[in-house]
Scaffold this active site. Structure first.
Site, PDB file in Angstrom:
ATOM      1  N   HIS A 181       2.657 -11.227  14.540  1.00 12.75           N
ATOM      2  CA  HIS A 181       3.741 -11.756  15.366  1.00 12.75           C
ATOM      3  C   HIS A 181       3.505 -13.219  15.769  1.00 12.75           C
ATOM      4  O   HIS A 181       4.430 -13.891  16.229  1.00 12.75           O
ATOM      5  CB  HIS A 181       3.895 -10.891  16.625  1.00 12.75           C
ATOM      6  CG  HIS A 181       5.262 -10.928  17.230  1.00 12.75           C
ATOM      7  ND1 HIS A 181       6.304 -11.651  16.701  1.00 12.75           N
ATOM      8  CD2 HIS A 181       5.768 -10.316  18.338  1.00 12.75           C
ATOM      9  CE1 HIS A 181       7.384 -11.502  17.442  1.00 12.75           C
ATOM     10  NE2 HIS A 181       7.084 -10.692  18.452  1.00 12.75           N
ATOM     11  N   THR A 205       0.855  -1.193   0.000  1.00 15.17           N
ATOM     12  CA  THR A 205       0.000   0.000   0.000  1.00 15.17           C
ATOM     13  C   THR A 205       0.885   1.235   0.000  1.00 15.17           C
ATOM     14  O   THR A 205       1.917   1.274   0.684  1.00 15.17           O
ATOM     15  CB  THR A 205      -0.949   0.008   1.210  1.00 15.17           C
ATOM     16  OG1 THR A 205      -1.780   1.168   1.158  1.00 15.17           O
ATOM     17  CG2 THR A 205      -0.204  -0.007   2.531  1.00 15.17           C
TER      18      THR A 205
END
Length: 409
Positions: A380, A328
């Site tokens: 994560h 993006t």
């Protein structure tokens, strides 16, 4: 008589919103001609008529939510010479002579009460019944007086009047005085909002940052852009460089190109890169398929075509499904630094930002260089800090040596 039915849209989409009727009662329609535009969670879909004839009635209004398989209009035989009366005239006629009222307007109108005489879409009547709202108490936005779903929703969320203190001109606050504008979110905007919130709540998202010296990329692009355009009839932009750098980094760090499926991590062995595109209806992410197999010209051409389709609202569901990683670029709007949010089930997204000249230490000297901050947001649960930092560092190194990137692609 032929029914216009909401078609199967996609495996995960069961409903849509009537965005725009392209035909009205009394209009002639040919077989295969578009009759209505539906807005879904991802794209807009135009529905065709399977038969030629004249639109006899619409069974849903613009803004109504409709289900797959639902009948939303009917097409009958005829020449289409007799157009229906305007809504305002129909309302008056139905109120005075209900037995002879024309049936070209998709509303139920009776004379038993003020509420029943109110012109409203079927969906608006249903919602009003569920909320216990009298339709005659609603102030519709439609200048013709037709009550729609958004009018009911706005009425139900408006604060109830209080009798504790008289209302004066000095203390009155309402939407009518111009201080507020209430705008219902489009279906796509509602979907974007819910999915972004879901991502934030269901992932362990972190972001790591780095900066790229864009000197060499800009110089190479400046040298090659004219010949590139002459050879390929497409302009050489920055997105092909970033896409190629991302693909190379994903090959070295495969967990960044993965997703979670229950107790399993599914590593994707393909490189379908989503390129976020801003449109009037919101952000969409069309996919550059098999970006590892495409050269710079093919990537630039693919991105250009997808961006045009997005701006023209012509993207198909197949253009946006199945991406493995997303890029993006907030820099086109002037963003210097941001934290991009993960896209769907993907575990990584790269954020590009505006190029800004800054003083940088080069050896023992201070030089002014065009710099770009980049950000990698990642889940994560799948990606450790070592891999996230290594991935972003590799993207940086490849873009600072663009000749090698082009030669190896």
């Amino acid at each position: 008589m032929a029914d216009i039915i909401v078609p199967e849209l996609a495996e995960s989409i069961t409903e849509g919103t009537i965005a725009q009727w392209l035909k009205q009662p009394g209009d002639t329609v040919e077989k295969g001609e578009f009759i209505v535009e539906l807005e879904t969670d991802k794209v807009n879909v135009e529905v065709i008529s399977e038969e030629a004839g004249v639109v006899s009635e619409l069974l849903a209004a613009e803004g109504d939510t409709v289900q797959v398989g639902q009948i939303i209009a009917r097409v009958g035989a005829g020449s289409g010479s007799a157009a229906p009366a305007p809504v305002a005239e129909t309302k008056a006629a139905e109120a005075s002579t209900p037995a002879e009222a024309p049936k070209t307007v998709p509303v139920a109108v009776e004379t038993t009460s003020e509420q029943d005489r109110t012109i409203a879409s079927p969906a608006a009547r249903k919602l009003a019944r569920e909320k216990g709202i009298n339709l005659s108490e609603i102030s519709p936005v439609d200048p013709m007086g037709r009550v729609r779903v958004q009018d009911v929703s706005a009425h139900s969320t408006a604060p109830a009047p209080t009798k504790a203190a008289p209302t004066t001109a000095a203390t009155a606050t309402s939407e009518d005085d111009g201080r507020f504008t209430r705008e219902k979110m489009s279906r796509r905007r509602q979907t974007i909002a819910s999915r972004l919130l879901e991502v934030r709540q269901s992932t362990a998202m972190l972001t790591t940052f780095n900066e790229i010296d864009m000197t060499n990329v800009m110089a190479l692009r400046s040298r090659k852009k004219d010949k590139f355009f002459d050879d390929h009839d497409v302009r050489l932009g920055f997105m092909s460089f970033f896409t190629k750098a991302v693909v190379a980094a994903l090959k070295k760090y495969p967990y960044v190109n993965s997703q979670i499926d229950g107790d399993y991590i599914v590593k994707n062995n393909f490189f379908d890169i989503g390129i976020a595109v801003s449109t009037e209806g919101g952000l969409v992410v069309p996919i550059v398929r098999d970006a590892d197999r495409k050269n710079f010209a093919e990537i630039e051409d693919n991105i250009g075509q997808l961006a045009k389709k997005a701006r023209d609202n012509k993207l198909a569901l197949s253009d946006m499904s199945g991406g493995s990683f997303t890029i993006t670029n907030g820099g086109v709007f002037g963003s210097l630094l941001s934290t991009p949010i993960l896209n769907g089930t993907q575990v990584g997204i790269l954020g590009m930002h505006t190029i800004q000249k800054r003083p940088i230490a080069v050896g023992e000297e201070i030089q002014i260089r065009p710099m770009m901050y980049v950000a990698l947001s990642y889940d994560h649960r799948v990606i450790d800090g070592k891999d996230s930092v290594g991935f972003l560092k590799m993207v940086k190194e490849l873009l600072e040596s663009p000749e090698d990137l082009m030669l190896n692609s």
